[in-house]
Enzyme design. Structure first.
Site, PDB file in Angstrom:
ATOM      1  N   GLY A 131      -4.324   2.163  18.253  1.00  0.00           N
ATOM      2  CA  GLY A 131      -5.272   1.239  18.663  1.00  0.00           C
ATOM      3  C   GLY A 131      -5.016  -0.215  18.557  1.00  0.00           C
ATOM      4  O   GLY A 131      -5.312  -0.982  19.392  1.00  0.00           O
ATOM      5  N   HIS A 184      -5.173   9.144  15.583  1.00  0.00           N
ATOM      6  CA  HIS A 184      -5.226   9.534  14.337  1.00  0.00           C
ATOM      7  C   HIS A 184      -6.861   9.545  14.289  1.00  0.00           C
ATOM      8  O   HIS A 184      -7.251  10.066  13.007  1.00  0.00           O
ATOM      9  CB  HIS A 184      -4.637   8.854  13.319  1.00  0.00           C
ATOM     10  N   CYS A 210     -10.990  -4.723   3.641  1.00  0.00           N
ATOM     11  CA  CYS A 210     -10.430  -4.955   2.264  1.00  0.00           C
ATOM     12  C   CYS A 210      -8.945  -5.041   2.608  1.00  0.00           C
ATOM     13  O   CYS A 210      -8.092  -4.474   3.122  1.00  0.00           O
ATOM     14  CB  CYS A 210     -10.457  -3.189   1.871  1.00  0.00           C
TER      15      CYS A 210
END
Ligand SMILES: Cc1ncc(COP(=O)(O)O)c(C=O)c1O
Length: 394
Positions: A69, A207, A335
């Site tokens: 992506g 994925h 994060c």
């Protein structure tokens, strides 16, 4: 026992994909070689291309294999910006997007603004996370000549909110502006039809569908010109050079095919689990806010993603407390190197800094069961009590 509720981050490999991948890793030969080894390898890649095209309703030549992506988003955004601004200045400097996009879209846009004189028009998003088509129409009516591209994601990976991408593309086509969509969280979760979408380019990755990490594709319509960002061989219509990967491509294709074939069944399962989850959380924590809950499930919101805001709790405290009980969730916020921060998506939807740091994202996938939901609901009250008494650290 452990319970996985973070499928939007990545979902387990399908056993059928593991089998195929293991088998096809033994494919010998470079798919660009002319000898019979090469031809066999090429056949594997081309079959994968055909299967992906059939699953998303595209032409086989429109499938450009990438590493996932992030690369697909970069290729679409940088490639379209470059092809729409041929050498000799920036005639079309404007990129239209929204602050709720994934970092794989935000960052190439910001890079183009910092290094290549792009100008960005961030469309406003409502408290439901959707853009306003009237704002887009107004912009295009006055500035279409200066717009290089529009990039808007089909389904938001933190909130599950569906953007009406065919309507965006239809509007943009009246002004001859190409539209790219990150469909990473959409494919296999709602109906995605590239042919009728009107998109110039669309990003997918393996994925999130039970395929391997590092395998994705950019769908590029036959009418669209896009400059490569890597330079090397002339592979993939000259848009993405690099030796083709028969094993990875066929594993990606099987994951895409399987997810699309199971779509109706998956939607039914996720919808049932979603209703049980939301009801259970509201009962356990009445002050919870369910993000975009007013949007219709299935059409305006995918059933496999729910974002909850637990006022007064830090999302990461909840995440760690639940993890200690074997329940894996996400706070859906950025994060970096272990430092969590408020969700840029919720901030863009108008939530406060506190609310945007108090979220927990539950996401379902092809292995989800009622036991996963029940385990989360069983551990939530104690985790919530403890997280609330710990308060905020942001
Ligand atoms: C919406 C969205 N776009 C892009 C990506 C990046 O995809 P990849 O991990 O295949 O690079 C992700 C992954 O988290 C995503 O959720």
């Amino acid at each position: 026992m452990s319970f996985y509720l973070d499928h939007a981050a990545t979902t387990p490999l399908r056993p059928s994909v593991v089998d195929l991948l293991t088998q096809s890793l033994l494919t010998q030969g470079n798919a660009s070689s002319v000898h019979s080894f090469g031809q066999k390898a090429r056949q594997v890649v081309e079959q994968a291309r055909e299967d992906i095209a059939a699953a998303v309703h595209a032409d086989r030549n429109e499938v450009i294999f990438t590493s996932g992506g992030t690369e697909s988003d970069n290729l679409a955004i940088q490639g379209l910006f470059s092809s729409r601004n041929p050498i000799g200045g920036v005639a079309r400097p404007i990129i239209v997007s929204a602050a709720t996009e994934h970092h794989a879209v935000l960052e190439p846009i910001e890079w183009l603004a910092a290094k290549k004189n792009a100008q960005v028009h961030w469309l406003k998003t409502g408290s439901d996370g959707r853009i306003n088509l009237e704002e887009l129409e107004e912009l295009l009516s006055s500035k279409a000549e200066e717009v290089a591209l529009i990039s808007l994601m089909w389904v938001n990976n933190e909130t599950g909110v569906v953007q009406d991408i065919p309507a965006v593309a239809e509007l943009a086509s009246r002004f001859n502006v190409p539209v790219h969509s990150d469909a990473v969280a959409a494919l296999g979760h709602i109906k995605v039809d590239f042919a009728t979408s009107g998109l110039a380019a669309m990003s997918i990755t393996g994925h999130k569908l039970g395929g391997p990490v590092g395998q994705g594709a950019l769908l590029v319509s036959r009418k669209t010109k896009l400059d490569p960002i890597f330079h090397g061989g002339g592979h993939e219509r000259g848009m993405r050079p690099g030796t083709l990967d028969p094993a990875g491509s066929s594993a990606l294709a099987l994951a895409v095919k399987s997810a699309v074939a199971e779509l109706d069944q998956s939607i039914q399962l996720w919808t049932d689990l979603n209703l049980r989850l939301v009801q259970g959380v509201i009962t356990a924590v009445p002050e919870v806010k369910v993000v975009a809950v007013d949007l219709e499930l299935g059409t305006a919101r995918v059933p496999n993603i729910v974002n909850f805001i637990f006022p007064g709790c830090a999302g990461d405290s909840l995440l760690f407390l639940l993890d200690a009980k074997g329940v894996a969730v996400s706070n859906g916020s950025a994060c970096t190197a272990g430092v969590t921060s408020a969700s840029h998506v919720l901030l863009a939807m108008g939530y406060s800094q506190h609310d945007s740091s108090a979220c927990v994202r539950i996401s379902l996938g092809h292995t989800s069961t009622q036991q996963d939901i029940d385990a989360f609901l069983a551990h939530l009250p104690e985790a919530h009590e403890r997280a609330k008494s710990a308060g905020f650290t942001v």
